[in-house]
Design an enzyme around this catalytic site. Structure first.
Site, PDB file in Angstrom:
ATOM      1  N   LYS A   1      23.041  17.444  -7.077  1.00  0.00           N
ATOM      2  CA  LYS A   1      22.867  18.462  -8.111  1.00  0.00           C
ATOM      3  C   LYS A   1      21.716  19.395  -7.736  1.00  0.00           C
ATOM      4  CE  LYS A   1      23.550  18.731 -13.042  1.00  0.00           C
ATOM      5  NZ  LYS A   1      23.736  18.016 -14.281  1.00  0.00           N
TER       6      LYS A   1
ATOM      7  N   HIS B   1      17.580  23.009 -27.006  1.00  0.00           N
ATOM      8  CA  HIS B   1      17.054  21.649 -26.786  1.00  0.00           C
ATOM      9  C   HIS B   1      15.896  21.379 -27.750  1.00  0.00           C
ATOM     10  CE1 HIS B   1      18.393  22.310 -22.352  1.00  0.00           C
ATOM     11  NE2 HIS B   1      19.239  21.445 -22.877  1.00  0.00           N
TER      12      HIS B   1
END
Ligand code: PNS
Length: 164
Positions: A46, A21
């Site tokens: 989630k 990232h």
């Protein structure tokens, strides 16, 4: 010439942020006036290892050296958040062909929802194409060495989470 800031958002779960990232963030920070790291707010559907606040702190502590990057937690539709914040570009990383199908769907859906916002794809350095937050967490939890793949703040946070 129009004097408009080009603001991009790099959205994701970032649970936790990895060096893959960070590689994409560093590349995008050179192309845009400002890059927002859009951390998706946790929802019941989630399960994240790190809380919203922890994922925000880890993104912030890992990008202190880059001036034009700002991590935020966002809720709701990404394109709605983008529209409200004058963001016209969504950045997504593509590691391998296997990423393509879901990314293709997501970018076309986002374009259908708001045709003014364009998704661009960037490839991280090849040394990160085999990693993901999930793999990093799994290897770490099984005592494997992941120090090449995460920043120091993330390594410390993982140690605390797993009480090592
Ligand atoms: O790191 P991830 O899990 O691949 O990130 C996925 C993310 C957060 C970018 C995606 O789920 C998203 O944009 N969520 C916000 C809600 C939304 O806009 N959904 C429609 C996407 S087509």
């Amino acid at each position: 010439m129009e004097n408009k800031l080009n603001i991009a958002i790099y959205p994701g779960s970032f649970d936790p942020i990895t060096n893959g990232h960070l590689d994409i963030i560093s590349r995008s920070s050179k192309l845009f006036d400002k890059v927002i790291i859009g951390i998706s707010k946790s929802s019941n559907s989630k399960d994240y290892l790190f809380s919203d606040e922890e994922r925000l702190q880890l993104a912030s502590n890992s990008t202190k050296h880059i001036d034009n990057v700002e991590p935020i937690v966002f809720d709701g539709l990404l394109v709605d958040f983008a529209l409200k914040n004058n963001i016209n570009v969504i950045i997504r990383g593509l590691r391998a062909f296997s990423d393509f199908e879901s990314e293709f769907q997501m970018s076309l859906m986002n374009r259908k929802l708001n045709s003014e916002i364009t998704t661009i794809f960037m490839m991280p350095h090849e040394k990160y194409t085999h990693i993901s937050s999930s793999i990093v967490k799994e290897v770490f939890s099984l005592e494997g060495d992941i120090s090449d793949y995460v920043s120091d703040p993330v390594l410390k946070a993982l140690n605390l989470k797993y009480e090592k």
